[in-house]
Write a protein that holds these residues in place. Structure first.
Motif, mmCIF file in Angstrom:
data_model
loop_
_atom_site.group_PDB
_atom_site.id
_atom_site.type_symbol
_atom_site.label_atom_id
_atom_site.label_comp_id
_atom_site.label_asym_id
_atom_site.label_seq_id
_atom_site.Cartn_x
_atom_site.Cartn_y
_atom_site.Cartn_z
ATOM 1 N N UNK A 1 0.844 -1.188 0.000
ATOM 2 C CA UNK A 1 0.000 0.000 0.000
ATOM 3 C C UNK A 1 0.881 1.241 0.000
ATOM 4 N N UNK A 2 0.632 2.085 -0.986
ATOM 5 C CA UNK A 2 1.452 3.294 -1.161
ATOM 6 C C UNK A 2 0.885 4.477 -0.396
ATOM 7 N N UNK A 3 -0.158 4.251 0.386
ATOM 8 C CA UNK A 3 -0.758 5.335 1.158
ATOM 9 C C UNK A 3 -2.235 5.072 1.328
ATOM 10 N N UNK A 4 -2.853 5.822 2.230
ATOM 11 C CA UNK A 4 -4.297 5.700 2.417
ATOM 12 C C UNK A 4 -4.723 4.395 3.053
ATOM 13 N N UNK A 5 -3.811 3.717 3.784
ATOM 14 C CA UNK A 5 -4.154 2.429 4.383
ATOM 15 C C UNK A 5 -5.024 2.618 5.618
ATOM 16 N N UNK A 6 -5.687 1.476 5.994
ATOM 17 C CA UNK A 6 -6.672 1.540 7.049
ATOM 18 C C UNK A 6 -6.021 1.626 8.436
ATOM 19 N N UNK A 7 -6.888 1.720 9.460
ATOM 20 C CA UNK A 7 -6.424 1.980 10.816
ATOM 21 C C UNK A 7 -5.616 0.866 11.443
ATOM 22 N N UNK A 8 -5.671 -0.336 10.885
ATOM 23 C CA UNK A 8 -4.911 -1.440 11.463
ATOM 24 C C UNK A 8 -3.414 -1.138 11.468
ATOM 25 N N UNK A 9 -2.989 -0.405 10.455
ATOM 26 C CA UNK A 9 -1.552 -0.196 10.314
ATOM 27 C C UNK A 9 -1.136 1.176 10.839
ATOM 28 N N UNK A 10 -0.252 1.141 11.815
ATOM 29 C CA UNK A 10 0.257 2.374 12.380
ATOM 30 C C UNK A 10 1.761 2.415 12.227
ATOM 31 N N UNK A 11 2.354 3.482 12.712
ATOM 32 C CA UNK A 11 3.811 3.623 12.714
ATOM 33 C C UNK A 11 4.415 3.529 11.322
ATOM 34 N N UNK A 12 3.701 4.076 10.354
ATOM 35 C CA UNK A 12 4.208 4.096 8.976
ATOM 36 C C UNK A 12 3.730 5.390 8.331
ATOM 37 N N UNK A 13 4.671 6.279 8.051
ATOM 38 C CA UNK A 13 4.277 7.585 7.503
ATOM 39 C C UNK A 13 3.921 7.518 6.030
ATOM 40 N N UNK A 14 4.530 6.594 5.290
ATOM 41 C CA UNK A 14 4.345 6.619 3.836
ATOM 42 C C UNK A 14 3.650 5.398 3.267
ATOM 43 N N UNK A 15 4.049 4.201 3.703
ATOM 44 C CA UNK A 15 3.521 3.009 3.046
ATOM 45 C C UNK A 15 3.655 1.792 3.953
ATOM 46 N N UNK A 16 2.883 0.757 3.646
ATOM 47 C CA UNK A 16 3.001 -0.501 4.401
ATOM 48 C C UNK A 16 3.092 -1.682 3.430
ATOM 49 N N UNK A 17 3.804 -2.699 3.897
ATOM 50 C CA UNK A 17 3.992 -3.908 3.091
ATOM 51 C C UNK A 17 3.564 -5.117 3.924
ATOM 52 N N UNK A 18 2.246 -5.396 3.976
ATOM 53 C CA UNK A 18 1.795 -6.570 4.732
ATOM 54 C C UNK A 18 1.898 -7.831 3.878
ATOM 55 N N UNK A 19 2.448 -8.898 4.460
ATOM 56 C CA UNK A 19 2.612 -10.151 3.722
ATOM 57 C C UNK A 19 2.057 -11.297 4.576
#
Lengths: 703, 173
Positions: free
Chosen positions: A203-221
């Motif tokens: 996710x390059x941005x706009x991710x849901x509330x589950x993911x915190x501590x990430x200013x720009x992007x998340x990589x859930x696997x």
């Protein structure tokens, strides 16, 4: 006479009794006639399929009142009440079906590889075989829009954010150190093999509330499910050797994998710019345990430990590095009550880093970082219109750093907690309109403040092909440990607001995506007036374009990604707001993968272009006042499916041998500018993956 | 008192019997309709499969609470795709099967072994439709067949599909 009348009456009655109702008409949707729609009388099997012009005609024994039903996959069923007589020239118009709430992903800016809500679409293998990944997930993701090439470290830089702003999650749990360590100006690799995972979301941005501590992007696997049979496999390349296997124990499975990486052989064959005294070596071990209780309850545990060592001659000193990296993750997913999904997890990361002669001869650097992540999530589809998801988590972090040199020492110890909670709700506002609302709150023990972060995404899906989305959200992240320590308690969490618009269009095998975005940063760590404070700020705005297409009956898959990024920040030691040194304005990635069926071979080609990186030239006025020349690289890979048990993978980066420069580093007096170059212009990889025991085909993973 | 109890017991038994008879009549009628739909495949052609699937959809609409029509619908759609992978209806059939598998997954009364068999068959179809996806989906197909057979070692369909899959795997034929 009497007999004749009776006979006539009998004939009339029998005719009446066997009289059939004829039903004819046309079925269409907004674009015209629909062939192969199923038209039938509800509650019976009387009916037919529409022809190529959408026409239908059939007879039924049902008379007087009947319900005509029309169905076609992807459309809402249409029922029509027909009363009395014949029913001819009916015109039925079908509407595309609205997606069920649990099948809608209302996250903007996400690329998914692997599991969708129902069936798998793409695999990690697809990611790896595209472009110049050399089997590395992170390198493969660089072919997507929004990412920026920072060749000297190879990490993920997303939409004007630096590498620390992208966070990795395995089975929903945070990974503190997702990259391996390497020498300066050498691209690092992701720690995890892509074959560990059944699903990769980026996710390059706009991710849901589950993911915190990430200013720009998340990589859930998400790791693969429990294996059903035993496996044993080995692999070997010029740089690494692996062995591992899985033991299936009915409803449980245990896996183990060991790998050893040593650059000595490769350096002998293809020397790099590094002056190695003891080339890079890494010994890694991984284990997994998986258990299922029925179809609904799954437990997965993953453990990995690796040790890295190297010594190299840099400037006038023999730099020596040793690092140990431990990661343990255990997650249980089950159903509680009626249709409520519960996830609980714990993850522990520990990185122990020791460098001798790090900055000058005789110095010693020791850094130990630990993180304990606890998390619980509850999700439920409340109705056809509402889906909710709530969770709590806690990050405990401990960090110590000790730097000793001849003239002065410096050290710090950090111990802090970050507690977070969130509530997400996805609503079907209207047939094709979905709204996701989310509220996340976090409390950082060092500043004692609660921060609140609302997030909202609106998705409009008028049909199966088009999706329009608008997203806004607030995100936070603690500063890196060094800045937290330097800030002496005054360093509050950095914040970023994301605003993203998105258009996604799919037609046949073509997929287009357009996403303009704007990000505003606040409370970034900034050194000013002799102190470190959370007063830095900045912005990043841009446009991502993406096309993925499948041609020649699926044998050729192409992607084209272009990103425009305009970023500016005042942070770290920047004396004035400037373009970050990693940010490039124009980025283009083209890939093609062709399957040569007779040879069972995949051929992949990739072209990467990025406009020149900014750097600071002290001989010119201003800061970040010059640009290096553009980055350009053409790469190729070949994957031979030699045998269902044997795969040969080979890859070569920078085929044309272009000398890419990532900027210049100037001497203290500003007289000499040294180009920052990659440790080598090319990287060649050839690996053989062999399944010794497996009933699976092309199953590279030893897991 | 005793006779009252006997009467009540008799009434209860009678009503239970009626319910069972009604259920059996419905079940046998549903099975007969499914059988009638499948009978179109005695001399199978692409058209007969399409008609069979269409008729199974109508039976499914008549008995939305029954597993059998949905299961057969998914199965026959998948059989169509494997028999006629290049047919213009193959994509729609695959979509029909995917939808039905998703629907069956949500039910509690589906034999999990049968469900995994369908999923393994679905991935088989993806490979048959586009062999370039083979490397991606081989593992998934076989994993589902393995699981189907672990849950029910006597699952004949899973055994047959797994055997055919292995026999037709590139390098094995």
């Amino acid at each position: 006479m009497k007999q004749t009348i009776v006979s006539l009456l009998l004939i009339c009655v029998s005719t009446f009794l066997t009289a059939q109702t004829r039903v004819t008409g046309t079925v269409a949707d907004a674009n015209g006639p629909l062939p192969q729609a199923n038209v039938f009388i509800d509650g019976t099997i009387d009916g037919c399929l529409t022809d190529s012009l959408g026409h239908f005609a059939f007879e039924t024994e049902v008379r007087d009142t009947l319900v005509l039903r029309v169905s076609f996959v992807g459309y809402e069923d249409q029922r029509r009440l027909l009363v009395g007589g014949q029913h001819r020239d009916l015109h039925i118009r079908l509407r595309t079906a609205a997606l069920p709430i649990d099948e809608v992903t209302v996250t903007a800016s996400t690329f998914s590889f692997g599991q969708t809500s129902s069936m798998k679409q793409l695999d990690a293998l697809d990611v790896v075989m595209t472009g110049n990944s050399c089997g590395d997930v992170v390198a493969a993701l660089h072919d997507l829009p929004g990412t920026q090439r920072v060749g000297e470290d190879g990490k993920l830089y997303v939409r004007g954010g630096d590498q620390s702003e992208c966070q990795t999650f395995v089975n929903g749990m945070h990974v503190l150190a997702p990259y391996t360590t390497n020498a300066e100006n050498t691209a690092v690799r992701g720690r995890f093999s892509p074959f560990l995972f059944k699903g990769i979301n980026f996710s390059l941005g706009g991710y849901e509330g589950e993911y915190g501590q990430a200013l720009s992007s998340v990589l859930p696997m998400e790791t693969t499910d429990k294996a059903e049979s035993d496996k044993l496999g080995v692999s070997a390349s010029l740089v690494d050797w692996n062995a591992g296997g899985t033991k299936a124990l009915g409803t449980a499975a245990i896996s183990f994998n060991a790998s050893y990486t040593d650059l000595a052989l490769y350096e002998n064959l293809m020397p790099s710019r590094q002056d190695w005294l003891k080339p890079y070596r890494n010994l890694a071990a991984e284990a997994q345990m998986k258990k299922e209780w029925g179809e609904q309850t799954h437990w997965k545990t993953y453990m990995s430990y690796d040790r890295t060592r190297f010594r190299l001659h840099t400037e006038d000193r023999p730099l020596s590095l040793r690092e140990g990296n431990l990661y343990v993750n255990s997650v249980l997913r089950t159903t509680v009550g009626t249709g409520c999904r519960l996830m609980t997890g714990v993850a522990y990361s520990q990185i122990d880093n020791a460098i001798d002669h790090a900055l000058q001869l005789g110095d010693s650097y020791r850094n130990k970082r630990e993180e304990l992540h606890l998390k619980a999530e509850l999700s439920r589809v409340v109705s056809e219109r509402v889906k909710v998801n709530a969770g709590v988590e806690d990050y405990g972090r401990w960090s110590s750093k000790d730097y000793r040199m001849a003239t002065q020492d410096s050290a710090y110890r950090l111990d802090y907690h970050l507690t977070g909670a969130h509530l997400d709700a996805q609503w079907r506002v209207w047939r094709h309109l979905f709204l996701s609302t989310s509220l996340r709150t976090e409390h950082l023990s060092t500043d004692g403040q609660w921060i609140w972060m609302p997030r909202v995404t609106l998705n409009y899906l008028p049909n199966a092909r088009l999706r329009l989305s608008a997203s806004w959200g607030r995100y936070s992240q603690t500063a890196e440990d060094d800045y937290l320590a330097l800030g002496r308690g005054s360093m509050r969490q950095s914040m970023a607001d994301h605003a993203i618009l998105g258009i996604t269009y799919r037609r046949g095998s073509q997929h287009f995506r357009v996403e303009p975005y704007y990000k505003r940063y606040r409370h970034l760590p900034l050194y000013s007036e002799g102190q470190w404070r959370a007063t830095g700020k900045g912005y990043s705005r841009g446009l991502d374009l993406y096309n993925e297409g499948s041609w020649l009956g699926g044998r050729l898959v192409t992607t084209a990604a272009y990103s425009f990024c305009d970023a500016e920040r005042s942070y770290l030691d920047y004396p004035e707001p400037s373009v970050p040194r990693y940010s490039t304005r124009h980025n283009l990635n083209l890939t093609a993968r062709y399957y040569i069926a007779p040879w069972r071979t995949f051929l992949g080609l990739a072209e990467s272009y990025a406009s020149g990186r900014p750097y600071h030239n002290p001989n010119k006025p201003g800061y970040m006042n010059a640009h290096a020349r553009a980055f350009n690289e053409v790469s190729m890979n070949l994957t031979f499916l030699v045998h269902p048990k044997v795969i040969v993978y080979t890859s070569m980066s920078n085929l044309l041998g272009r000398r890419n420069v990532f900027g210049y580093q100037y001497s203290n007096n500003g007289a000499v500018g040294t180009p920052i170059l990659p440790s080598s212009d090319h990287f060649f990889y050839i690996g053989v993956f062999i399944s010794i025991k497996s009933n699976k085909a092309y199953d590279i993973a030893n897991f | 008192m005793t006779s009252q109890i006997s009467n009540r017991v008799f009434a209860l038994m009678f009503s239970a019997l009626l319910s069972v008879q009604s259920f059996m009549a419905q079940t046998s009628s549903m099975e007969a309709l499914v059988g009638q739909s499948l009978s179109q495949l005695q001399n199978p052609t692409a058209e007969s499969y399409v008609n069979c699937v269409a008729q199974l959809q109508r039976v499914e609409a008549m008995y939305p609470d029954s597993v059998l029509p949905t299961y057969q619908l998914a199965l026959q759609s998948l059989v169509f795709v494997v028999q006629y992978p290049a047919d213009e209806q193959a994509e729609r059939m695959l979509h029909e099967a995917e939808q039905r598998i998703a629907r069956l997954k949500e039910r509690q009364d589906v034999d999990p072994s049968d469900l995994h068999t369908l999923q393994g068959f679905y991935y088989t179809d993806l490979i048959v439709r586009n062999p370039a996806l083979g490397a991606t989906f081989y593992r998934d197909a076989l994993e589902h067949f393995d699981k189907a057979l672990r849950l029910n070692p006597d699952n004949l369909l899973a055994k047959q599909l797994q055997a055919q899959f292995m026999a037709n795997m590139p390098g094995n034929n």
